[in-house]
Design an enzyme around this catalytic site. Sequence first.
Site, PDB file in Angstrom:
ATOM      1  N   GLU A 208      -2.780   5.860 -19.723  1.00  0.00           N
ATOM      2  CA  GLU A 208      -2.751   7.044 -20.591  1.00  0.00           C
ATOM      3  C   GLU A 208      -2.987   6.601 -22.040  1.00  0.00           C
ATOM      4  O   GLU A 208      -3.775   7.222 -22.774  1.00  0.00           O
ATOM      5  CB  GLU A 208      -1.424   7.802 -20.501  1.00  0.00           C
ATOM      6  CG  GLU A 208      -1.553   9.187 -21.114  1.00  0.00           C
ATOM      7  CD  GLU A 208      -0.373   9.682 -21.916  1.00  0.00           C
ATOM      8  OE1 GLU A 208       0.647   8.978 -22.034  1.00  0.00           O
ATOM      9  OE2 GLU A 208      -0.481  10.790 -22.458  1.00  0.00           O
TER      10      GLU A 208
ATOM     11  N   THR B 210       1.887   5.891 -19.474  1.00  0.00           N
ATOM     12  CA  THR B 210       1.453   4.636 -18.831  1.00  0.00           C
ATOM     13  C   THR B 210       0.430   3.942 -19.733  1.00  0.00           C
ATOM     14  O   THR B 210      -0.059   4.521 -20.695  1.00  0.00           O
ATOM     15  CB  THR B 210       0.750   4.920 -17.484  1.00  0.00           C
ATOM     16  OG1 THR B 210      -0.500   5.569 -17.737  1.00  0.00           O
ATOM     17  CG2 THR B 210       1.585   5.741 -16.542  1.00  0.00           C
TER      18      THR B 210
ATOM     19  N   ASP C 252      -6.810   5.054  -8.989  1.00  0.00           N
ATOM     20  CA  ASP C 252      -8.186   4.532  -8.976  1.00  0.00           C
ATOM     21  C   ASP C 252      -9.135   5.615  -8.463  1.00  0.00           C
ATOM     22  O   ASP C 252      -8.903   6.201  -7.401  1.00  0.00           O
ATOM     23  CB  ASP C 252      -8.280   3.303  -8.059  1.00  0.00           C
ATOM     24  CG  ASP C 252      -7.654   2.076  -8.703  1.00  0.00           C
ATOM     25  OD1 ASP C 252      -7.657   1.977  -9.939  1.00  0.00           O
ATOM     26  OD2 ASP C 252      -7.151   1.211  -7.955  1.00  0.00           O
TER      27      ASP C 252
ATOM     28  N   ASP D 277       0.830  -1.213   0.000  1.00  0.00           N
ATOM     29  CA  ASP D 277       0.000   0.000   0.000  1.00  0.00           C
ATOM     30  C   ASP D 277       0.868   1.267   0.000  1.00  0.00           C
ATOM     31  O   ASP D 277       1.645   1.504   0.933  1.00  0.00           O
ATOM     32  CB  ASP D 277      -0.896  -0.044   1.256  1.00  0.00           C
ATOM     33  CG  ASP D 277      -1.709   1.232   1.418  1.00  0.00           C
ATOM     34  OD1 ASP D 277      -1.977   1.914   0.419  1.00  0.00           O
ATOM     35  OD2 ASP D 277      -2.078   1.539   2.570  1.00  0.00           O
TER      36      ASP D 277
HETATM   37  C1  LIG Z   1      -6.102   2.739 -12.664  1.00  0.00           C
HETATM   38  S1  LIG Z   1      -4.672   1.836 -12.376  1.00  0.00           S
HETATM   39  C2  LIG Z   1      -3.410   2.831 -13.166  1.00  0.00           C
HETATM   40  C3  LIG Z   1      -2.130   2.069 -13.357  1.00  0.00           C
HETATM   41  C4  LIG Z   1      -1.000   2.892 -14.000  1.00  0.00           C
HETATM   42  N1  LIG Z   1      -0.604   3.987 -13.156  1.00  0.00           N
HETATM   43  C5  LIG Z   1      -1.398   3.389 -15.362  1.00  0.00           C
HETATM   44  O1  LIG Z   1      -1.618   4.608 -15.484  1.00  0.00           O
HETATM   45  O2  LIG Z   1      -1.488   2.568 -16.279  1.00  0.00           O
HETATM   46  C6  LIG Z   1      -4.356   2.200 -10.646  1.00  0.00           C
HETATM   47  C7  LIG Z   1      -3.291   1.296 -10.073  1.00  0.00           C
HETATM   48  O3  LIG Z   1      -3.041   1.713  -8.733  1.00  0.00           O
HETATM   49  C8  LIG Z   1      -2.955   0.561  -7.916  1.00  0.00           C
HETATM   50  N2  LIG Z   1      -3.300   0.981  -6.548  1.00  0.00           N
HETATM   51  C9  LIG Z   1      -4.526   1.333  -6.082  1.00  0.00           C
HETATM   52  N3  LIG Z   1      -4.450   1.681  -4.784  1.00  0.00           N
HETATM   53  C10 LIG Z   1      -3.150   1.547  -4.422  1.00  0.00           C
HETATM   54  C11 LIG Z   1      -2.443   1.745  -3.207  1.00  0.00           C
HETATM   55  N4  LIG Z   1      -3.063   2.154  -2.100  1.00  0.00           N
HETATM   56  N5  LIG Z   1      -1.112   1.511  -3.195  1.00  0.00           N
HETATM   57  C12 LIG Z   1      -0.478   1.091  -4.308  1.00  0.00           C
HETATM   58  N6  LIG Z   1      -1.094   0.870  -5.489  1.00  0.00           N
HETATM   59  C13 LIG Z   1      -2.410   1.107  -5.553  1.00  0.00           C
HETATM   60  C14 LIG Z   1      -3.956  -0.408  -8.530  1.00  0.00           C
HETATM   61  O4  LIG Z   1      -3.730  -1.755  -8.162  1.00  0.00           O
HETATM   62  C15 LIG Z   1      -3.715  -0.163 -10.016  1.00  0.00           C
HETATM   63  O5  LIG Z   1      -2.687  -0.974 -10.525  1.00  0.00           O
END
Ligand SMILES: C[S@@+](CC[C@H](N)C(=O)[O-])C[C@H]1O[C@@H](n2cnc3c(N)ncnc32)[C@H](O)[C@@H]1O
Length: 224
Positions: A195, A192, A119, A96
């Site tokens: 994006e 990413t 997210d 996390d």
């Molecule tokens: C919508 S995806 C975007 C992934 C990447 N940044 C992209 O733009 O392609 C959000 C990512 O954040 C991760 N995530 C969500 N909450 C998190 C947290 N508290 N700590 C670490 N990662 C987290 C999710 O598992 C997911 O892989």
Amino acid sequence: MPRRPPRKPDATLDLSSHLLLLESLPDPFDPTGVFPRPGPVELEVGSGKGLFLSSASAAGSERNFLGVEIAVGYARLCAGKLAAGGRDNARIIQGDAGFLVRSLLPDACLAGMHVYFPDPWWKARHRKRRVLSEPFLVHAGRVLKPGAVLHVWTDVEEYFTEAMAAARATGLFAAARGEEAGEPAHDLDYRTHFERRTRLAGLPVWRAALERTAEPSAVRRVMS
Ligand SMILES: C[S@@+](CC[C@H](N)C(=O)[O-])C[C@H]1O[C@@H](n2cnc3c(N)ncnc32)[C@H](O)[C@@H]1O
């Protein structure tokens, strides 16, 4: 948009150098200690499939890149890409990001932070799970060195507006500057995967660069 389960990394790859587990990190955690070469460290929060980490750490970058990803499958996928690419200046932590930034990282240890397409947690009862909350941003200001930049990109305008207001409220960042993305030169020439997906769907992306301005004393004032 629904997400498919991530591919598994090649079973023959040794992930032990590239994949770190949050629960095994020391407290405090000095991020420079996990890289073989000294150099400024930038953190990416929520690395997903790892496109940013792979491309930022390529091309002889003298910077070190650390990702933190909560989903085990995505963290392993990222580690597999970094291991396969022989990237000794990139690592991924499974765990996390909120806990890492709030509780383990020491003051002024990072030269940059990247939060791409966090997210959105649409349901009202889930909003508190959003990564870019004011308490998180206060700690982001604490762990960034003065002059370091926090990059925030998202396809959710309301989340962007709320995050910018929360960043302003900390008093630790200069006024947000817009960031531009050029025309991609090839199919993976995006910051990413999200994006790429958003732009290929013809949808807008909100982007900002926030420079950390305050001195550590100001951070202590905000946190007290
Ligand atoms: C919508 S995806 C975007 C992934 C990447 N940044 C992209 O733009 O392609 C959000 C990512 O954040 C991760 N995530 C969500 N909450 C998190 C947290 N508290 N700590 C670490 N990662 C987290 C999710 O598992 C997911 O892989």
